[in-house]
Design a protein around this motif. Structure first.
Motif, PDB file in Angstrom:
ATOM      1  N   LEU A 353       0.655  -1.385   0.328  1.00 25.10           N
ATOM      2  CA  LEU A 353       0.073   0.089  -0.255  1.00 25.10           C
ATOM      3  C   LEU A 353       0.994   1.179   0.057  1.00 25.10           C
ATOM      4  O   LEU A 353       0.743   2.771  -0.995  1.00 25.10           O
ATOM      5  CB  LEU A 353      -0.458   0.278   1.260  1.00 25.10           C
ATOM      6  N   SER A 354       1.704   0.899   0.235  1.00 20.76           N
ATOM      7  CA  SER A 354       2.439   2.579   0.648  1.00 20.76           C
ATOM      8  C   SER A 354       3.255   2.821  -0.664  1.00 20.76           C
ATOM      9  O   SER A 354       4.271   3.901  -0.535  1.00 20.76           O
ATOM     10  CB  SER A 354       3.977   1.838   1.704  1.00 20.76           C
ATOM     11  N   ASP A 355       4.352   1.875  -1.744  1.00 23.99           N
ATOM     12  CA  ASP A 355       5.018   1.511  -2.576  1.00 23.99           C
ATOM     13  C   ASP A 355       4.150   1.176  -3.917  1.00 23.99           C
ATOM     14  O   ASP A 355       4.325   0.048  -4.429  1.00 23.99           O
ATOM     15  CB  ASP A 355       6.014   1.141  -2.581  1.00 23.99           C
ATOM     16  N   PRO A 356       2.923   1.181  -4.528  1.00 22.12           N
ATOM     17  CA  PRO A 356       1.961   0.958  -5.551  1.00 22.12           C
ATOM     18  C   PRO A 356       3.084   0.659  -6.764  1.00 22.12           C
ATOM     19  O   PRO A 356       3.025  -0.404  -7.323  1.00 22.12           O
ATOM     20  CB  PRO A 356       0.801   1.875  -5.921  1.00 22.12           C
ATOM     21  N   ASP A 357       4.199   1.894  -7.122  1.00 24.82           N
ATOM     22  CA  ASP A 357       4.293   1.089  -8.154  1.00 24.82           C
ATOM     23  C   ASP A 357       5.554   0.149  -8.172  1.00 24.82           C
ATOM     24  O   ASP A 357       5.557  -0.586  -9.700  1.00 24.82           O
ATOM     25  CB  ASP A 357       5.483   2.494  -8.010  1.00 24.82           C
ATOM     26  N   ALA A 358       6.666  -0.108  -6.705  1.00 27.27           N
ATOM     27  CA  ALA A 358       6.607  -1.121  -6.992  1.00 27.27           C
ATOM     28  C   ALA A 358       5.781  -2.695  -6.404  1.00 27.27           C
ATOM     29  O   ALA A 358       6.562  -3.502  -7.679  1.00 27.27           O
ATOM     30  CB  ALA A 358       7.624  -1.308  -5.096  1.00 27.27           C
ATOM     31  N   ALA A 359       4.738  -2.513  -6.032  1.00 27.95           N
ATOM     32  CA  ALA A 359       3.561  -3.781  -6.450  1.00 27.95           C
ATOM     33  C   ALA A 359       3.779  -4.039  -7.973  1.00 27.95           C
ATOM     34  O   ALA A 359       3.178  -5.042  -7.524  1.00 27.95           O
ATOM     35  CB  ALA A 359       2.443  -2.936  -5.262  1.00 27.95           C
ATOM     36  N   ARG A 360       3.311  -2.721  -8.247  1.00 25.71           N
ATOM     37  CA  ARG A 360       2.248  -2.837  -9.636  1.00 25.71           C
ATOM     38  C   ARG A 360       4.207  -3.652 -10.242  1.00 25.71           C
ATOM     39  O   ARG A 360       3.641  -4.663 -11.537  1.00 25.71           O
ATOM     40  CB  ARG A 360       2.431  -1.641 -10.497  1.00 25.71           C
ATOM     41  N   VAL A 361       5.228  -3.787 -10.315  1.00 26.83           N
ATOM     42  CA  VAL A 361       5.967  -3.681 -11.436  1.00 26.83           C
ATOM     43  C   VAL A 361       6.474  -5.668 -10.924  1.00 26.83           C
ATOM     44  O   VAL A 361       6.569  -6.780 -11.580  1.00 26.83           O
ATOM     45  CB  VAL A 361       8.002  -2.989 -10.641  1.00 26.83           C
ATOM     46  N   ARG A 362       6.559  -5.819  -9.495  1.00 27.14           N
ATOM     47  CA  ARG A 362       6.230  -7.467  -8.776  1.00 27.14           C
ATOM     48  C   ARG A 362       5.077  -7.806  -8.977  1.00 27.14           C
ATOM     49  O   ARG A 362       5.511  -9.044  -9.534  1.00 27.14           O
ATOM     50  CB  ARG A 362       6.367  -7.120  -6.949  1.00 27.14           C
ATOM     51  N   GLY A 363       4.417  -7.387  -9.279  1.00 26.65           N
ATOM     52  CA  GLY A 363       2.922  -8.441 -10.493  1.00 26.65           C
ATOM     53  C   GLY A 363       2.851  -8.413 -11.830  1.00 26.65           C
ATOM     54  O   GLY A 363       2.863  -9.444 -11.818  1.00 26.65           O
ATOM     55  N   MET A 364       3.477  -7.633 -12.702  1.00 24.70           N
ATOM     56  CA  MET A 364       3.603  -7.990 -13.334  1.00 24.70           C
ATOM     57  C   MET A 364       4.810  -9.289 -13.745  1.00 24.70           C
ATOM     58  O   MET A 364       5.115  -9.998 -14.679  1.00 24.70           O
ATOM     59  CB  MET A 364       4.607  -6.933 -14.212  1.00 24.70           C
ATOM     60  N   ALA A 365       5.797  -9.000 -12.545  1.00 27.56           N
ATOM     61  CA  ALA A 365       6.739 -10.369 -12.162  1.00 27.56           C
ATOM     62  C   ALA A 365       6.051 -11.637 -12.072  1.00 27.56           C
ATOM     63  O   ALA A 365       6.276 -12.834 -12.929  1.00 27.56           O
ATOM     64  CB  ALA A 365       7.861 -10.109 -11.220  1.00 27.56           C
ATOM     65  N   ALA A 366       5.591 -11.430 -11.230  1.00 27.62           N
ATOM     66  CA  ALA A 366       4.571 -12.537 -11.265  1.00 27.62           C
ATOM     67  C   ALA A 366       3.942 -13.093 -11.980  1.00 27.62           C
ATOM     68  O   ALA A 366       4.038 -14.450 -12.795  1.00 27.62           O
ATOM     69  CB  ALA A 366       3.255 -12.819  -9.735  1.00 27.62           C
ATOM     70  N   ARG A 367       3.762 -12.519 -13.173  1.00 22.36           N
ATOM     71  CA  ARG A 367       2.337 -12.435 -14.304  1.00 22.36           C
ATOM     72  C   ARG A 367       3.112 -13.694 -15.144  1.00 22.36           C
ATOM     73  O   ARG A 367       2.668 -15.043 -15.936  1.00 22.36           O
ATOM     74  CB  ARG A 367       2.260 -11.429 -14.780  1.00 22.36           C
ATOM     75  N   ARG A 368       4.592 -12.609 -14.971  1.00 21.51           N
ATOM     76  CA  ARG A 368       5.682 -13.932 -16.158  1.00 21.51           C
ATOM     77  C   ARG A 368       6.644 -15.155 -15.321  1.00 21.51           C
ATOM     78  O   ARG A 368       6.123 -15.782 -16.203  1.00 21.51           O
ATOM     79  CB  ARG A 368       7.012 -12.655 -16.762  1.00 21.51           C
ATOM     80  N   GLN A 369       6.323 -15.321 -14.926  1.00 19.50           N
ATOM     81  CA  GLN A 369       6.378 -16.244 -13.775  1.00 19.50           C
ATOM     82  C   GLN A 369       5.609 -17.196 -13.773  1.00 19.50           C
ATOM     83  O   GLN A 369       5.510 -18.189 -14.524  1.00 19.50           O
ATOM     84  CB  GLN A 369       6.710 -16.374 -12.704  1.00 19.50           C
ATOM     85  N   VAL A 370       3.944 -17.625 -13.892  1.00 23.28           N
ATOM     86  CA  VAL A 370       3.055 -18.075 -14.571  1.00 23.28           C
ATOM     87  C   VAL A 370       2.884 -18.361 -15.917  1.00 23.28           C
ATOM     88  O   VAL A 370       2.294 -19.924 -15.896  1.00 23.28           O
ATOM     89  CB  VAL A 370       2.018 -16.360 -13.796  1.00 23.28           C
ATOM     90  N   MET A 371       3.516 -17.143 -16.431  1.00 21.54           N
ATOM     91  CA  MET A 371       3.221 -17.185 -18.427  1.00 21.54           C
ATOM     92  C   MET A 371       4.361 -18.451 -18.466  1.00 21.54           C
ATOM     93  O   MET A 371       4.697 -19.658 -19.371  1.00 21.54           O
ATOM     94  CB  MET A 371       3.345 -16.245 -18.639  1.00 21.54           C
ATOM     95  N   GLN A 372       5.438 -18.683 -17.707  1.00 22.26           N
ATOM     96  CA  GLN A 372       6.408 -19.615 -18.102  1.00 22.26           C
ATOM     97  C   GLN A 372       6.306 -20.682 -17.472  1.00 22.26           C
ATOM     98  O   GLN A 372       6.729 -21.761 -18.064  1.00 22.26           O
ATOM     99  CB  GLN A 372       8.154 -18.541 -17.662  1.00 22.26           C
ATOM    100  N   ARG A 373       5.523 -20.633 -15.714  1.00 23.51           N
ATOM    101  CA  ARG A 373       5.977 -22.024 -16.162  1.00 23.51           C
ATOM    102  C   ARG A 373       4.808 -22.483 -15.434  1.00 23.51           C
ATOM    103  O   ARG A 373       4.856 -24.418 -14.600  1.00 23.51           O
ATOM    104  CB  ARG A 373       6.275 -21.195 -14.023  1.00 23.51           C
ATOM    105  N   TYR A 374       3.474 -22.534 -15.595  1.00 17.29           N
ATOM    106  CA  TYR A 374       3.194 -22.360 -15.518  1.00 17.29           C
ATOM    107  C   TYR A 374       0.975 -22.593 -16.539  1.00 17.29           C
ATOM    108  O   TYR A 374      -0.027 -22.797 -16.048  1.00 17.29           O
ATOM    109  CB  TYR A 374       1.599 -22.190 -13.680  1.00 17.29           C
ATOM    110  N   GLY A 375       1.564 -23.191 -17.587  1.00 16.05           N
ATOM    111  CA  GLY A 375       0.291 -23.685 -19.126  1.00 16.05           C
ATOM    112  C   GLY A 375       0.086 -24.359 -18.786  1.00 16.05           C
ATOM    113  O   GLY A 375       0.845 -25.372 -18.077  1.00 16.05           O
ATOM    114  N   TRP A 376      -1.015 -24.859 -18.511  1.00 12.87           N
ATOM    115  CA  TRP A 376      -1.959 -26.010 -18.657  1.00 12.87           C
ATOM    116  C   TRP A 376      -0.673 -26.916 -19.467  1.00 12.87           C
ATOM    117  O   TRP A 376      -0.937 -28.330 -18.843  1.00 12.87           O
ATOM    118  CB  TRP A 376      -3.263 -26.567 -18.764  1.00 12.87           C
ATOM    119  N   ASP A 377      -1.101 -26.929 -21.211  1.00 14.90           N
ATOM    120  CA  ASP A 377      -0.229 -27.832 -21.324  1.00 14.90           C
ATOM    121  C   ASP A 377       0.950 -28.391 -20.906  1.00 14.90           C
ATOM    122  O   ASP A 377       1.392 -30.062 -21.352  1.00 14.90           O
ATOM    123  CB  ASP A 377      -0.263 -27.957 -23.120  1.00 14.90           C
ATOM    124  N   ALA A 378       1.917 -27.833 -20.737  1.00 17.48           N
ATOM    125  CA  ALA A 378       3.096 -28.087 -19.951  1.00 17.48           C
ATOM    126  C   ALA A 378       2.774 -28.658 -18.670  1.00 17.48           C
ATOM    127  O   ALA A 378       3.792 -29.629 -18.478  1.00 17.48           O
ATOM    128  CB  ALA A 378       4.286 -26.613 -19.991  1.00 17.48           C
TER     129      ALA A 378
END
Length: 400
Positions: A353-378
């Motif tokens: 809550l104190s640093d929304p910009d840093a939170a946004r960057v971390r959220g995008m990193a989480a999405r990239r990790q999911v896309m690389q690691r957690y596709g259903w076919d893989a």
């Protein structure tokens, strides 16, 4: 080409809750490779007569047995309540019909309650998808609860653990949702042929840029999603409301909490009467709530396997704070914040809550990790090798 019989404790579609999400994607994966026949229970009237279009033959049987009746039957027969609750002659007849009218070479059993329908004399390959080690969950409840209910939980954990070991001994493969869960099962049962098949996520659907109805929430709203009559979820939101949210509000008095999910219990509904806490009940699309959240929380004290709620929030690029048990089964590569205590979780939320910009960057990193690691076919690709293996000698399939 021989077919697959898919047995499920709940109709695996629509994929709108944790077990149905995994079940649906496994069913879809199998149906793309072989003809599949489905026999499943329904506990929601909307699921009766529904059709995914993925199966050749579908039998959906209503599960109307009350918990009290199941508990009485379990006591009289010295069985786990979980088995008695899913013991049904109509399902047994439906399974028999499929096996006698179709060439079935594989029986895929989704959830241990359905293993009781595998015939003792079958020559088909049996793939047992336990998902989680349910006996460990009940044993955990029993350690923290006193009185008759604590005794019942400990009984369930003990009897179900014995049953799970017997099922694994007569299956050609036993599947769990994470390496940690598979290792726990091997350690406690000595079972062989145990594999981890992790959950995935549809990153096209769960995409912050996808089309969904936006939700308007106050700017510092913290969101929890889940089935709200599921005990670990009830305990999680109660803990958050009682102990964690007050700590957050010392820094941000306007911080709110939205509990999003179907079938809230009376205890959960009562939380909605507190200032700044919203209990939604069932929503048509969780994505708008995720997208509108300042932070997503998963403060589960007891969690088994992989939490779909965490994968969904990661895919939506949201900043997430999870308890250690909720994060344990997920390869999040430090893209989500993890806390053990109420103080640690509150501190992580305050930082977001104190640093929304840093939170946004971390959220995008989480999405990239999911896309690389957690596709259903893989995630499901190891099933191909399991289904291709020759059916070798196995232990006699005594009735479990």
């Amino acid at each position: 080409m021989s077919d697959i019989l898919f047995l499920a404790h709940r109709v695996p579609y629509p994929p709108d809750r944790g077990d149905k999400i995994r079940g649906f994607n496994v069913l879809k994966f199998l149906a793309a490779r072989k003809r599949v026949h489905l026999v499943a229970f329904a506990d929601d009237r909307r699921d009766m007569g529904s059709d995914s279009g993925l199966t050749d033959h579908t039998s959906i049987i209503w599960r109307g047995k009350s918990r009290a009746v199941a508990a009485l039957q379990a006591m009289l027969t010295n069985r786990p309540v979980s088995l008695a609750a899913f013991d049904d002659d109509a399902v047994r007849a439906a399974v028999s019909t499929v096996l006698t009218t179709h060439d079935i070479d594989t029986i895929y059993v989704f959830s241990s309650q359905m293993a009781q329908y595998v015939p003792t004399d079958t020559t088909a390959r049996v793939v047992m998808d336990f998902v989680d080690m349910d006996s460990a969950k009940f044993a955990g409840y029993g350690r923290t609860q006193a009185g008759p209910m604590g005794w019942l939980m400990r009984r369930e954990g003990r009897l179900l653990g014995t049953y799970e070991a017997k099922v694994a001994a007569r299956a050609d493969a036993s599947l769990f949702v994470s390496d940690a869960e598979a290792a726990l099962f091997r350690d406690q049962t000595g079972a062989e042929r145990v594999f981890a098949i992790e959950n995935g996520i549809d990153t096209d659907t769960f995409d912050p840029d996808a089309s969904f109805v936006p939700i308007d929430l106050p700017p510092r709203t913290i969101v929890f999603t889940g089935q709200m009559d599921y005990r670990p979820n009830v305990e999680a939101v109660t803990w958050f409301a009682d102990e964690i949210l007050p700590l957050v509000r010392k820094s941000y008095p306007d911080a709110g909490f939205a509990i999003v999910g179907r079938a809230p219990t009376d205890a959960v509904k009562a939380l909605g009467k507190r200032p700044g806490i919203l209990v939604t009940g069932e929503v048509t699309d969780v994505r708008g709530w995720l997208a509108a959240a300042a932070a997503i929380v998963a403060p589960l004290k007891l969690a088994r396997g992989v939490q779909n709620k965490v994968l969904e929030a990661m895919a939506m690029a949201r900043p997430i704070v999870a308890s250690a048990p909720a994060a344990e089964g997920i390869d999040h590569a430090d893209t989500i914040a993890v806390g053990e205590t109420a103080e640690e979780i509150a501190t992580q939320i305050i930082a977001i809550l104190s640093d929304p910009d840093a939170a946004r960057v971390r959220g995008m990193a989480a999405r990239r990790q999911v896309m690389q690691r957690y596709g259903w076919d893989a995630r499901l690709s190891p099933l191909t090798a399991l289904l291709a293996q020759a059916i070798g000698p196995r232990a006699h399939r005594d009735a479990a």
